[in-house]
Design a protein around this motif. Structure first.
Motif, PDB file in Angstrom:
ATOM      1  N   GLU A  63       0.957  -0.932  -0.051  1.00  0.00           N
ATOM      2  CA  GLU A  63       0.095   0.287   0.117  1.00  0.00           C
ATOM      3  C   GLU A  63       0.543   1.572   0.030  1.00  0.00           C
ATOM      4  OE1 GLU A  63      -3.121   0.419  -0.325  1.00  0.00           O
ATOM      5  OE2 GLU A  63      -4.382  -1.736   0.648  1.00  0.00           O
ATOM      6  N   ILE A  64       1.873   1.285   0.836  1.00  0.00           N
ATOM      7  CA  ILE A  64       2.962   2.047   1.022  1.00  0.00           C
ATOM      8  C   ILE A  64       3.725   2.576  -1.070  1.00  0.00           C
ATOM      9  CG2 ILE A  64       5.390   3.241   1.669  1.00  0.00           C
ATOM     10  CD1 ILE A  64       4.856   1.175   3.543  1.00  0.00           C
ATOM     11  N   THR A  65       3.254   4.263  -1.707  1.00  0.00           N
ATOM     12  CA  THR A  65       3.460   4.221  -2.236  1.00  0.00           C
ATOM     13  C   THR A  65       4.459   5.476  -2.057  1.00  0.00           C
ATOM     14  OG1 THR A  65       1.405   5.433  -3.134  1.00  0.00           O
ATOM     15  CG2 THR A  65       1.781   3.340  -3.500  1.00  0.00           C
ATOM     16  N   GLU A  66       5.324   6.471  -3.554  1.00  0.00           N
ATOM     17  CA  GLU A  66       5.516   7.367  -3.346  1.00  0.00           C
ATOM     18  C   GLU A  66       4.446   9.027  -2.841  1.00  0.00           C
ATOM     19  OE1 GLU A  66       7.740   5.552  -6.601  1.00  0.00           O
ATOM     20  OE2 GLU A  66       5.613   6.029  -5.737  1.00  0.00           O
ATOM     21  N   GLU A  67       3.283   8.595  -2.799  1.00  0.00           N
ATOM     22  CA  GLU A  67       2.438   9.090  -2.116  1.00  0.00           C
ATOM     23  C   GLU A  67       2.333   9.539  -0.473  1.00  0.00           C
ATOM     24  OE1 GLU A  67      -1.591   8.071  -3.746  1.00  0.00           O
ATOM     25  OE2 GLU A  67      -1.261   8.725  -6.188  1.00  0.00           O
ATOM     26  N   PHE A  68       2.415   8.883   0.090  1.00  0.00           N
ATOM     27  CA  PHE A  68       3.005   8.590   1.224  1.00  0.00           C
ATOM     28  C   PHE A  68       3.458   9.972   2.003  1.00  0.00           C
ATOM     29  CE2 PHE A  68       1.494   4.737   3.621  1.00  0.00           C
ATOM     30  CZ  PHE A  68       0.182   4.501   2.087  1.00  0.00           C
ATOM     31  N   THR A  69       4.526   9.994   0.521  1.00  0.00           N
ATOM     32  CA  THR A  69       5.257  11.098   1.555  1.00  0.00           C
ATOM     33  C   THR A  69       4.926  12.752   1.932  1.00  0.00           C
ATOM     34  OG1 THR A  69       7.421   9.870   0.403  1.00  0.00           O
ATOM     35  CG2 THR A  69       7.929  12.382   1.225  1.00  0.00           C
ATOM     36  N   ALA A  70       3.820  12.453   0.876  1.00  0.00           N
ATOM     37  CA  ALA A  70       2.786  14.026   0.880  1.00  0.00           C
ATOM     38  C   ALA A  70       2.009  14.222   1.937  1.00  0.00           C
ATOM     39  CB  ALA A  70       2.374  14.538  -0.672  1.00  0.00           C
ATOM     40  N   ASN A  85      11.556  17.330  10.739  1.00  0.00           N
ATOM     41  CA  ASN A  85      12.610  16.927  10.130  1.00  0.00           C
ATOM     42  C   ASN A  85      13.154  15.764   9.525  1.00  0.00           C
ATOM     43  OD1 ASN A  85      13.855  18.969   7.604  1.00  0.00           O
ATOM     44  ND2 ASN A  85      12.646  20.117   9.447  1.00  0.00           N
ATOM     45  N   LEU A  86      13.154  15.745  11.597  1.00  0.00           N
ATOM     46  CA  LEU A  86      13.366  14.560  12.317  1.00  0.00           C
ATOM     47  C   LEU A  86      12.422  13.358  11.662  1.00  0.00           C
ATOM     48  CD1 LEU A  86      15.978  13.389  14.589  1.00  0.00           C
ATOM     49  CD2 LEU A  86      13.508  13.977  16.170  1.00  0.00           C
ATOM     50  N   TYR A  87      11.357  13.695  11.806  1.00  0.00           N
ATOM     51  CA  TYR A  87      10.232  12.375  11.248  1.00  0.00           C
ATOM     52  C   TYR A  87      10.491  11.957   9.975  1.00  0.00           C
ATOM     53  CZ  TYR A  87       8.369  12.701  15.903  1.00  0.00           C
ATOM     54  OH  TYR A  87       8.423  12.301  17.859  1.00  0.00           O
ATOM     55  N   ILE A  88      10.799  12.855   9.139  1.00  0.00           N
ATOM     56  CA  ILE A  88      10.501  12.795   8.096  1.00  0.00           C
ATOM     57  C   ILE A  88      11.660  11.777   8.190  1.00  0.00           C
ATOM     58  CG2 ILE A  88      11.457  14.651   7.293  1.00  0.00           C
ATOM     59  CD1 ILE A  88       8.352  12.696   5.710  1.00  0.00           C
ATOM     60  N   ASN A  89      12.633  11.949   8.279  1.00  0.00           N
ATOM     61  CA  ASN A  89      14.499  11.519   7.908  1.00  0.00           C
ATOM     62  C   ASN A  89      14.205  10.444   8.356  1.00  0.00           C
ATOM     63  OD1 ASN A  89      16.733  11.481   7.544  1.00  0.00           O
ATOM     64  ND2 ASN A  89      17.067  10.848   9.321  1.00  0.00           N
ATOM     65  N   VAL A  90      13.431   9.191   9.759  1.00  0.00           N
ATOM     66  CA  VAL A  90      12.438   8.370   9.998  1.00  0.00           C
ATOM     67  C   VAL A  90      11.815   7.755   9.178  1.00  0.00           C
ATOM     68  CG1 VAL A  90      11.804   6.700  12.301  1.00  0.00           C
ATOM     69  CG2 VAL A  90      12.921   9.021  12.329  1.00  0.00           C
ATOM     70  N   TYR A  91      10.820   8.610   9.152  1.00  0.00           N
ATOM     71  CA  TYR A  91      10.470   7.621   7.609  1.00  0.00           C
ATOM     72  C   TYR A  91      10.479   7.628   5.605  1.00  0.00           C
ATOM     73  CZ  TYR A  91       7.055   8.008   3.694  1.00  0.00           C
ATOM     74  OH  TYR A  91       6.564   7.713   2.559  1.00  0.00           O
ATOM     75  N   LYS A  92      12.299   8.618   5.729  1.00  0.00           N
ATOM     76  CA  LYS A  92      12.761   8.388   4.517  1.00  0.00           C
ATOM     77  C   LYS A  92      14.031   7.112   4.878  1.00  0.00           C
ATOM     78  CE  LYS A  92      16.701  10.792   3.663  1.00  0.00           C
ATOM     79  NZ  LYS A  92      17.213  10.082   4.077  1.00  0.00           N
ATOM     80  N   ASN A  93      13.787   6.924   6.247  1.00  0.00           N
ATOM     81  CA  ASN A  93      15.323   5.880   6.059  1.00  0.00           C
ATOM     82  C   ASN A  93      13.977   3.697   6.419  1.00  0.00           C
ATOM     83  OD1 ASN A  93      17.331   7.460   6.626  1.00  0.00           O
ATOM     84  ND2 ASN A  93      16.921   6.841   8.589  1.00  0.00           N
ATOM     85  N   PHE A  94      13.033   5.017   6.652  1.00  0.00           N
ATOM     86  CA  PHE A  94      11.629   3.082   6.715  1.00  0.00           C
ATOM     87  C   PHE A  94      11.821   2.984   5.496  1.00  0.00           C
ATOM     88  CE2 PHE A  94       7.380   1.707   6.774  1.00  0.00           C
ATOM     89  CZ  PHE A  94       7.548   0.573   7.182  1.00  0.00           C
ATOM     90  N   LEU A  95      11.915   3.575   4.169  1.00  0.00           N
ATOM     91  CA  LEU A  95      11.473   3.328   2.875  1.00  0.00           C
ATOM     92  C   LEU A  95      12.645   2.801   2.754  1.00  0.00           C
ATOM     93  CD1 LEU A  95       9.271   6.959   1.627  1.00  0.00           C
ATOM     94  CD2 LEU A  95       8.895   4.461   2.507  1.00  0.00           C
ATOM     95  N   GLN A 110      12.255  10.331  -6.365  1.00  0.00           N
ATOM     96  CA  GLN A 110      11.146  10.916  -5.944  1.00  0.00           C
ATOM     97  C   GLN A 110      10.686  11.249  -4.647  1.00  0.00           C
ATOM     98  OE1 GLN A 110       8.010   9.497  -8.121  1.00  0.00           O
ATOM     99  NE2 GLN A 110       6.410  10.752  -8.079  1.00  0.00           N
ATOM    100  N   VAL A 111      11.134  10.530  -3.997  1.00  0.00           N
ATOM    101  CA  VAL A 111      10.662  10.785  -2.755  1.00  0.00           C
ATOM    102  C   VAL A 111      11.448  11.285  -1.955  1.00  0.00           C
ATOM    103  CG1 VAL A 111      11.472   9.528  -0.255  1.00  0.00           C
ATOM    104  CG2 VAL A 111       9.841   8.327  -2.157  1.00  0.00           C
ATOM    105  N   LYS A 112      12.909  11.807  -2.118  1.00  0.00           N
ATOM    106  CA  LYS A 112      13.800  12.324  -1.946  1.00  0.00           C
ATOM    107  C   LYS A 112      13.838  14.254  -1.630  1.00  0.00           C
ATOM    108  CE  LYS A 112      17.540   9.839  -1.374  1.00  0.00           C
ATOM    109  NZ  LYS A 112      19.303   9.066  -1.432  1.00  0.00           N
TER     110      LYS A 112
END
Length: 342
Positions: A63-70, A85-95, A110-112
């Motif tokens: 279910e997780i797609t690039e749209e989850f970033t937005a 910024n801290l939590y979005i970095n956690v999310y990026k590392n999760f991806l 695209q996520v970045k």
């Protein structure tokens, strides 16, 4: 709560919740406890976002797609920019973890890009320090060698602390760099030293006349101790321990001792309430500011401070605002005064 059921992807892939647990388990094994707590908090907020968007954590990870970033970036607007910024970095590392485990096929580039477009930039923290108080501590340090002491060891400690504080203020050395100085590092004639600094980079450090004199005075008084050491003089530390634990051994002071020296002398000079307002790194701020005020040259200040990025040095330029105010008044207020007189 009714989670969406239409369009849910059926697969043999694990659920989002299972992947989060696996991700956090991996973090707990490779990172510190505090870092793990930060990652756990970040993923908890991510789960809150899922609930708000009526996405079940039991859904397939597909279910997780690039749209989850937005979606996640939008949800984080409720938080401070630093936390965002801290939590979005956690999310990026999760991806990145999910991609490395071949659990999802997602465009990380695209996520970045989406993160860069949607995330607020945290405010720049300007280096703050009590400049006048630091100058008082420096003056106090210069008087330490002349203080009456009950024994030779206390006198030696005063000489060491004087040299240590003056060296911090006049060189911009970081605390660990100062503690690691060896006698053989310094070219006493040229008043320079080659050190290995931050990032394992070699750097040339220049010493003021007063810092050289303070170190020479201290080392001269320490001469008998150094001479009785079985080690070569060149490898002996500039700033040594003088406590019962060290005994007659010439051991370098630790960064903890360096901080204690600063705290002790700040308290003696300014009082208990000032302890903590001046740290070893405050002297580095003082050094960079002095260079900027004397030269007005940001590039020179960058070289002396050994900042890789000049933007770091630019943080110190605001400290000269009082001088800019003075110049501004001289230029414009004088013109106004003359026009009024005529």
């Amino acid at each position: 709560m009714n989670f969406q059921s239409q369009g849910t992807i059926k697969s043999d892939k694990p659920s989002i919740q299972e992947c989060i647990q696996k991700f956090l388990e991996n973090i707990s094994l490779t990172r510190s406890e505090n870092t793990f707590k930060t990652y756990r908090n970040g993923m908890n907020v991510f789960c809150e976002m899922l609930a708000e968007n009526e996405i079940s954590p039991e859904s397939s990870v597909l279910e997780i797609t690039e749209e989850f970033t937005a979606k996640f970036a939008k949800y984080l607007k409720y938080y401070s920019s630093a936390t965002e910024n801290l939590y979005i970095n956690v999310y990026k590392n999760f991806l990145e973890f999910l991609t490395a485990e071949n659990l999802i096929d997602i465009n990380l580039f695209q996520v970045k890009q989406l993160i860069g477009q949607r995330i607020r930039k945290p405010g720049i923290r300007l280096p703050q320090f009590p400049q006048e108080d630091i100058e008082k501590v420096i003056s106090y340090a210069l008087e330490l060698p002349s203080k009456l002491c009950e024994n030779e060891m206390d006198s030696l400690i005063n000489l060491r602390d004087c040299a240590f504080l003056i060296t911090l203020a006049d060189t911009g050395l970081r605390i660990h760099e100062a503690c690691n100085l060896r006698r053989g590092d310094i070219d006493w004639f040229k008043k320079k030293a080659i050190i290995i600094g931050k990032g394992n980079k070699q750097a040339v450090i220049r010493f003021s006349e007063r810092s050289i004199l303070a170190m020479r005075s201290y080392l001269h008084t320490r001469g008998n101790l150094d001479g009785n050491s079985s080690r070569q003089l060149a490898v002996l530390p500039i700033f040594a321990r003088h406590d019962k634990g060290a005994g007659k051994n010439i051991l370098p002071i630790t960064t903890k001792t360096g901080r204690m020296i600063v705290s002790q002398r700040v308290e003696e000079c300014l009082g208990k309430e000032a302890v903590g307002t001046i740290t070893p790194h405050s002297f580095r701020h003082y050094f960079v500011t002095c260079v900027l005020k004397k030269t007005g040259n940001l590039k020179i200040a960058q070289e002396f401070a050994r900042h890789t990025n000049i933007a770091v040095t630019q943080r110190y330029t605001h400290l000269a605002n009082d001088e800019l105010d003075s110049v501004y008044k001289k230029i414009f207020d004088v013109d106004n005064q003359e026009s009024q007189e005529t």
